[in-house]
Design a protein around this motif. Structure first.
Motif, PDB file in Angstrom:
ATOM      1  N   GLU A 220     110.533  11.779  90.195  1.00 18.74           N
ATOM      2  CA  GLU A 220     111.898  12.633  90.153  1.00 18.74           C
ATOM      3  C   GLU A 220     111.435  14.164  90.507  1.00 18.74           C
ATOM      4  O   GLU A 220     110.704  14.804  90.134  1.00 18.74           O
ATOM      5  CB  GLU A 220     111.978  12.874  88.581  1.00 18.74           C
ATOM      6  N   ASP A 255     118.097  13.030  90.239  1.00 17.50           N
ATOM      7  CA  ASP A 255     118.624  13.947  88.931  1.00 17.50           C
ATOM      8  C   ASP A 255     119.817  14.676  89.707  1.00 17.50           C
ATOM      9  O   ASP A 255     119.266  15.435  90.541  1.00 17.50           O
ATOM     10  CB  ASP A 255     117.725  14.441  88.323  1.00 17.50           C
ATOM     11  N   HIS A 258     119.095  18.560  90.557  1.00 18.37           N
ATOM     12  CA  HIS A 258     117.856  19.046  90.847  1.00 18.37           C
ATOM     13  C   HIS A 258     117.763  19.562  92.368  1.00 18.37           C
ATOM     14  O   HIS A 258     116.612  19.409  92.973  1.00 18.37           O
ATOM     15  CB  HIS A 258     116.600  17.985  90.590  1.00 18.37           C
ATOM     16  N   HIS A 282     119.394  10.437  87.489  1.00 19.66           N
ATOM     17  CA  HIS A 282     119.928  10.902  86.290  1.00 19.66           C
ATOM     18  C   HIS A 282     121.021  11.516  86.356  1.00 19.66           C
ATOM     19  O   HIS A 282     121.162  12.583  87.371  1.00 19.66           O
ATOM     20  CB  HIS A 282     118.604  12.022  85.843  1.00 19.66           C
ATOM     21  N   ASP A 328     121.214  11.952  82.017  1.00 17.62           N
ATOM     22  CA  ASP A 328     120.262  12.820  81.640  1.00 17.62           C
ATOM     23  C   ASP A 328     121.008  14.268  81.424  1.00 17.62           C
ATOM     24  O   ASP A 328     121.168  14.902  82.296  1.00 17.62           O
ATOM     25  CB  ASP A 328     119.058  13.243  82.744  1.00 17.62           C
TER      26      ASP A 328
HETATM   27 MN    MN Z   1     116.112  14.326  84.978  1.00 19.31          MN
END
Ligand code: MN
Ligand code: LRH
Length: 431
Positions: A220, A255, A258, A282, A328
């Motif tokens: 990730e 994600d 991010h 995520h 998430d």
């Molecule tokens: Mn995450």
């Protein structure tokens, strides 16, 4: 007989007054889609099969570095978290698996935890390791990193923690480990960029060797935070390169929070699909940084365009295409159960809308360089209100036509508030 957190009869009672309108809306949408050559039942079946995992840390109230405002009946341990996850799945019907975070969810008795979840018809998705904070009594601090720390002993400790996550996951039936590390620097010169990445790869190679058969490892990436100047695994290209160095069972996890502002994430997804390295997601949403807001709440078009790439890959038969879908999120001001049910629906909405795209027409307009018509094809799908299909899929699966309405009408929170004394933990932080 699956154990239920809310009386199924109560859910049926909540659905009864909503059903006539739902059937009318469903029939109306069906007629509209038929005119477009789309069979609504085909889309309904796809939605009925759609699944997204819940983050165990998502049922607690999140916070920021400034403050956290606990909500009533907060889950105090992994068992109470599973109870709350069971409510989400009972009403939303698309979230049968939970992604655990270790050590936050480390059970004393793994068998007891496995049976407890199974009673609710729940299973476990990717495990998440945690080498971004120090645990009481931990021999070595992660203040200056974990898997990339300059001290071999710290790296060893972090590697062994990841192996422990795999062992716990193996016993729970999980088949993947997500590794996110906060390693990086706050100032120029603090880290040697190339040596840090070499240490990252060395550590990951040991973790990959410990992967059981059939397991996957998800890397990730994240642009920044907690490191505020340089992050070792800061973006998708580095993640892809590392995954390609580490072998076929290592893939990249995206994600949505991010990335640098305005980065074209749907294009990153298309690249990772093309490179055979898309491991999973995520899902969340954000306006600025890694805000972990509810999926589809800020940029629903982006979520749709990401699923446009995913459904296109699925329907064009990309080999070994099996991305893991997980939420998430950090619920700072909403009821976590309501946010998770709504977010699961928004992810399914993007999947359903992307399933409506007239792919043949889109390809024709792309090949003929007709950008306006190509965009119109996508917007036609995105602007289709598929709510009746989402609600009908929940109803047919004995869930709630309107999960938030049913949850609020249920006495679940009040009941749990009696069982669960107010959380002693006030402190700030996302979980
Ligand atoms: Mn995450
Ligand atoms: C890091 C992250 C990661 C989790 C954590 C809770 O920002 O997205 O996936 O471990 O949040």
């Amino acid at each position: 007989m699956t154990r239920t957190a809310i009386d199924p009869g109560f859910v049926a009672e909540q659905n009864a007054p909503l059903l006539p309108n739902l059937e009318a809306d469903y029939a109306h949408l069906g007629a509209q889609l038929a005119r477009r050559g789309v069979d609504i039942e085909m889309i309904a079946q796809r939605v009925a099969g759609f699944r997204v995992a819940i983050p165990s840390w998502g049922v607690g109230t999140g916070g920021t570095r400034f403050a956290r405002f606990p909500s009533p009946a907060e889950p105090r341990d992994v068992f109470e978290k599973i109870e709350d996850c069971a409510v989400v799945h009972q009403l939303a019907r698309s979230t049968p698996t939970i992604s655990l975070h270790i050590p936050w969810d480390k059970p004393k008795d793994i068998g007891e935890l496995s049976r407890f979840a199974e009673d609710f018809g729940l299973g476990f998705d990717a495990m998440n390791s945690n080498t971004f904070e120090d645990q009481p009594g931990q021999p070595h601090s992660y203040k200056f990193g974990s898997l990339t720390h300059t001290d071999r002993a710290v790296r060893r400790q972090a590697i062994e923690h990841n192996m422990e996550c795999i062992e716990i996951g193996k016993a729970l039936g999980s088949r993947a480990l997500t590794v996110w590390i906060g390693d990086g620097g706050n100032f120029p010169g603090q880290q040697h960029f190339r040596r840090a990445l070499d240490r990252y790869l060395d550590s990951l190679r040991e973790i990959v060797r410990a992967l059981p058969p059939g397991w996957r490892l998800f890397l990730e990436h994240k642009l920044y935070e907690p490191a505020l100047y340089s992050t070792v695994l800061n973006e998708w290209g580095v993640s892809y390169w590392c995954a390609s160095q580490l072998g076929p069972r290592v893939q990249c996890l995206v994600d949505l929070g991010h990335h640098a502002p305005n980065l074209n994430i749907e294009m990153v997804v298309a690249r990772l699909i093309q490179f055979g390295k898309l491991g999973g997601f995520h899902f969340n949403d954000s306006k600025y940084g890694d805000d972990d807001l509810d999926s589809g709440s800020i940029k629903p078009l982006q979520l749709f365009l990401i699923f446009q790439e995913l459904v296109d890959a699925e329907l064009s038969g990309v080999p070994d295409f099996d991305p893991a879908y997980m939420l998430d999120q950090s619920h700072n001001v909403t009821d976590p159960i309501e946010s998770l049910m709504s977010s699961a629906a928004e992810v399914a909405r993007a999947y359903a809308q992307a399933s409506l795209v007239d792919r043949a027409a889109l390809e024709r307009h792309q090949e003929e360089n007709d950008p306006l018509m190509a965009l119109r094809i996508l917007k036609e799908a995105f602007q289709t209100d598929v709510s009746p299909i989402l609600a009908m899929a929940r109803h047919r699966a004995r869930g709630a036509i309107d999960p938030v309405r049913a949850f609020r009408a249920s006495d679940y929170r009040a009941r749990k508030a009696k069982e669960r004394p107010p959380a002693a933990r006030k402190g700030a932080g996302i979980v």
